[in-house]
Design a protein around this motif. Structure first.
Motif, PDB file in Angstrom:
ATOM      1  N   THR B  95       0.817  -1.225   0.000  1.00 20.79           N
ATOM      2  CA  THR B  95       0.000   0.000   0.000  1.00 20.79           C
ATOM      3  C   THR B  95       0.847   1.269   0.000  1.00 20.79           C
ATOM      4  O   THR B  95       0.367   2.328   0.361  1.00 20.79           O
ATOM      5  CB  THR B  95      -0.948   0.028   1.216  1.00 20.79           C
ATOM      6  N   VAL B  96       2.131   1.144  -0.372  1.00 18.60           N
ATOM      7  CA  VAL B  96       2.992   2.326  -0.397  1.00 18.60           C
ATOM      8  C   VAL B  96       2.803   3.068  -1.716  1.00 18.60           C
ATOM      9  O   VAL B  96       2.952   2.484  -2.773  1.00 18.60           O
ATOM     10  CB  VAL B  96       4.477   1.933  -0.233  1.00 18.60           C
ATOM     11  N   ASP B  97       2.441   4.347  -1.618  1.00 12.43           N
ATOM     12  CA  ASP B  97       2.391   5.216  -2.792  1.00 12.43           C
ATOM     13  C   ASP B  97       3.615   6.125  -2.713  1.00 12.43           C
ATOM     14  O   ASP B  97       3.679   7.012  -1.869  1.00 12.43           O
ATOM     15  CB  ASP B  97       1.092   6.033  -2.774  1.00 12.43           C
ATOM     16  N   GLU B  98       4.600   5.864  -3.580  1.00 12.93           N
ATOM     17  CA  GLU B  98       5.886   6.558  -3.461  1.00 12.93           C
ATOM     18  C   GLU B  98       5.743   8.076  -3.527  1.00 12.93           C
ATOM     19  O   GLU B  98       6.458   8.785  -2.830  1.00 12.93           O
ATOM     20  CB  GLU B  98       6.853   6.065  -4.542  1.00 12.93           C
ATOM     21  N   GLN B  99       4.819   8.543  -4.359  1.00 11.44           N
ATOM     22  CA  GLN B  99       4.662  10.001  -4.497  1.00 11.44           C
ATOM     23  C   GLN B  99       4.157  10.616  -3.201  1.00 11.44           C
ATOM     24  O   GLN B  99       4.667  11.635  -2.745  1.00 11.44           O
ATOM     25  CB  GLN B  99       3.688  10.331  -5.640  1.00 11.44           C
ATOM     26  N   ILE B 100       3.138   9.971  -2.609  1.00 10.05           N
ATOM     27  CA  ILE B 100       2.567  10.494  -1.359  1.00 10.05           C
ATOM     28  C   ILE B 100       3.629  10.467  -0.257  1.00 10.05           C
ATOM     29  O   ILE B 100       3.813  11.445   0.473  1.00 10.05           O
ATOM     30  CB  ILE B 100       1.324   9.675  -0.951  1.00 10.05           C
ATOM     31  N   GLU B 101       4.355   9.357  -0.172  1.00  9.21           N
ATOM     32  CA  GLU B 101       5.360   9.228   0.890  1.00  9.21           C
ATOM     33  C   GLU B 101       6.466  10.272   0.735  1.00  9.21           C
ATOM     34  O   GLU B 101       6.917  10.871   1.703  1.00  9.21           O
ATOM     35  CB  GLU B 101       5.976   7.825   0.882  1.00  9.21           C
ATOM     36  N   GLN B 102       6.888  10.464  -0.513  1.00 12.10           N
ATOM     37  CA  GLN B 102       7.942  11.443  -0.779  1.00 12.10           C
ATOM     38  C   GLN B 102       7.483  12.850  -0.390  1.00 12.10           C
ATOM     39  O   GLN B 102       8.219  13.603   0.256  1.00 12.10           O
ATOM     40  CB  GLN B 102       8.299  11.397  -2.275  1.00 12.10           C
ATOM     41  N   ALA B 103       6.238  13.175  -0.762  1.00  7.62           N
ATOM     42  CA  ALA B 103       5.703  14.500  -0.432  1.00  7.62           C
ATOM     43  C   ALA B 103       5.597  14.670   1.080  1.00  7.62           C
ATOM     44  O   ALA B 103       5.959  15.723   1.630  1.00  7.62           O
ATOM     45  CB  ALA B 103       4.338  14.680  -1.080  1.00  7.62           C
ATOM     46  N   GLN B 104       5.111  13.620   1.765  1.00  7.19           N
ATOM     47  CA  GLN B 104       4.971  13.690   3.217  1.00  7.19           C
ATOM     48  C   GLN B 104       6.335  13.832   3.882  1.00  7.19           C
ATOM     49  O   GLN B 104       6.488  14.558   4.861  1.00  7.19           O
ATOM     50  CB  GLN B 104       4.276  12.426   3.749  1.00  7.19           C
ATOM     51  N   PHE B 105       7.331  13.118   3.332  1.00 11.36           N
ATOM     52  CA  PHE B 105       8.673  13.189   3.913  1.00 11.36           C
ATOM     53  C   PHE B 105       9.239  14.604   3.788  1.00 11.36           C
ATOM     54  O   PHE B 105       9.822  15.137   4.734  1.00 11.36           O
ATOM     55  CB  PHE B 105       9.594  12.179   3.234  1.00 11.36           C
ATOM     56  N   MET B 106       9.057  15.193   2.611  1.00 14.00           N
ATOM     57  CA  MET B 106       9.551  16.563   2.393  1.00 14.00           C
ATOM     58  C   MET B 106       8.847  17.541   3.329  1.00 14.00           C
ATOM     59  O   MET B 106       9.490  18.387   3.949  1.00 14.00           O
ATOM     60  CB  MET B 106       9.317  16.985   0.938  1.00 14.00           C
ATOM     61  N   GLN B 107       7.523  17.396   3.435  1.00 14.51           N
ATOM     62  CA  GLN B 107       6.752  18.270   4.323  1.00 14.51           C
ATOM     63  C   GLN B 107       7.248  18.128   5.763  1.00 14.51           C
ATOM     64  O   GLN B 107       7.483  19.123   6.455  1.00 14.51           O
ATOM     65  CB  GLN B 107       5.277  17.885   4.219  1.00 14.51           C
ATOM     66  N   ASN B 108       7.436  16.879   6.156  1.00 13.77           N
ATOM     67  CA  ASN B 108       7.893  16.610   7.519  1.00 13.77           C
ATOM     68  C   ASN B 108       9.282  17.197   7.762  1.00 13.77           C
ATOM     69  O   ASN B 108       9.564  17.726   8.832  1.00 13.77           O
ATOM     70  CB  ASN B 108       7.892  15.097   7.755  1.00 13.77           C
ATOM     71  N   SER B 109      10.152  17.127   6.742  1.00 15.18           N
ATOM     72  CA  SER B 109      11.510  17.626   6.965  1.00 15.18           C
ATOM     73  C   SER B 109      11.514  19.155   7.041  1.00 15.18           C
ATOM     74  O   SER B 109      12.314  19.725   7.792  1.00 15.18           O
ATOM     75  CB  SER B 109      12.465  17.115   5.892  1.00 15.18           C
ATOM     76  N   ILE B 110      10.604  19.799   6.302  1.00 19.61           N
ATOM     77  CA  ILE B 110      10.516  21.261   6.419  1.00 19.61           C
ATOM     78  C   ILE B 110       9.988  21.642   7.798  1.00 19.61           C
ATOM     79  O   ILE B 110      10.496  22.560   8.450  1.00 19.61           O
ATOM     80  CB  ILE B 110       9.626  21.832   5.294  1.00 19.61           C
ATOM     81  N   GLN B 111       8.991  20.880   8.264  1.00 17.28           N
ATOM     82  CA  GLN B 111       8.455  21.159   9.601  1.00 17.28           C
ATOM     83  C   GLN B 111       9.505  20.889  10.684  1.00 17.28           C
ATOM     84  O   GLN B 111       9.573  21.589  11.690  1.00 17.28           O
ATOM     85  CB  GLN B 111       7.199  20.317   9.838  1.00 17.28           C
ATOM     86  N   TYR B 112      10.337  19.880  10.433  1.00 16.87           N
ATOM     87  CA  TYR B 112      11.446  19.597  11.359  1.00 16.87           C
ATOM     88  C   TYR B 112      12.376  20.804  11.431  1.00 16.87           C
ATOM     89  O   TYR B 112      12.780  21.233  12.505  1.00 16.87           O
ATOM     90  CB  TYR B 112      12.194  18.357  10.865  1.00 16.87           C
TER      91      TYR B 112
END
Lengths: 137, 133
Positions: B95-112
């Motif tokens: 159930t991994v959608d690479e695009q969604i995960e990549q976007a979430q990771f980027m968002q999370n790293s900016i919030q970090y």
């Protein structure tokens, strides 16, 4: 610190995808190999990935991926009547490998994109850690 | 007045911890993007932060006996992990959608990085107060 684990996780992803690329390369290299019996021809191979969700497996970080094995595709490849071929059997047939070049190309692109994704993750984590080290300066 | 890092830094230290845990979980998802049967997981940030913040308040417990001890606020907590629902199912059960995960990771790293800046600002403020210039 969770950010350090990311290097192991992304690293495991990269190594798994590079195994997949390696297998794909050997499949594509042998796509046109022939032999004089169906048992001897090259069989296409695929790696099997498995997630590590158990702390008990030593030497791995939970959540990373590992290659548990490489399986051969046992379907029989194309048989061609070509009596003049040096590899032809007594009845004049040669046996092609069962590699599907189109599927392998798609496989290769998927593997290289996933590899890039993992590199990106490791890179971003590195930047975050470097910034964390410089906090308050 | 006691100088306590926990109260001076506010929620940002916990936020940073939750962000880094979330980053790890998203990295797990992306590493297993091609693993058959793997289910993408994520942390609900609000719940996790609430949990982390409540652990901080527990750290200020009153002791009435010499054998009482404070719970360790620095110990890692395990926020409730949730599974992501897919937009499009795949045949192998992944159930991994690479695009969604990549976007979430980027968002999370900016919030970090944002949390990091807030935290850095707190430290700068403390240094300024200590110098008294």
């Amino acid at each position: 610190m969770s950010l350090f684990n990311i290097f192991d996780i992304a690293g495991s992803g990269m190594s798994a995808q590079s195994v997949r690329l390696n297998v794909t390369a050997s499949n594509l290299a042998n796509a046109d190999s022939v032999s004089s019996s169906s048992g001897e021809t090259y069989k296409s191979r695929q790696p099997i990935f498995q997630a590590i969700l158990d702390d008990a497996q030593k030497g791995y970080v939970k959540g990373s991926v590992q290659v548990v094995g490489i399986v051969e595709n046992n379907t029989i490849g194309r048989k061609e009547y070509n009596p003049s071929h040096p590899m032809a059997d007594k009845e004049g047939y040669i046996f092609h490998s069962n590699v599907d070049p189109m599927a392998e190309m798609a496989n290769m692109m998927s593997a290289s994109r996933s590899y890039q994704n993992n590199v990106e993750i490791a890179n971003t984590s590195k930047q975050l850690l470097m910034r964390t080290l410089q906090m308050g300066k | 007045m006691s100088i306590n890092f926990d109260s001076a830094l506010g929620i940002h230290a916990q936020a940073l911890q939750v962000r880094s845990q979330r980053a790890e979980m998203l990295a797990e998802n992306l590493a297993n993007a091609n693993t058959p049967g793997f289910k993408a997981r994520d942390i609900n940030f609000q719940d996790a932060l609430k949990m982390a913040a409540s652990q901080q308040s527990v750290a200020d417990m009153k002791t009435t006996h010499v054998n009482h001890f404070q719970p360790n606020s620095a110990q890692s907590f395990s926020p409730a992990v949730q599974y992501r629902t897919t937009i499009q199912d795949s045949l192998d059960g992944n159930t991994v959608d690479e695009q969604i995960e990549q976007a979430q990771f980027m968002q999370n790293s900016i919030q970090y990085q944002a949390s990091l800046d807030f935290l850095g600002g707190k430290f700068n403020g403390m240094i300024k107060a200590l110098r008294g210039e």
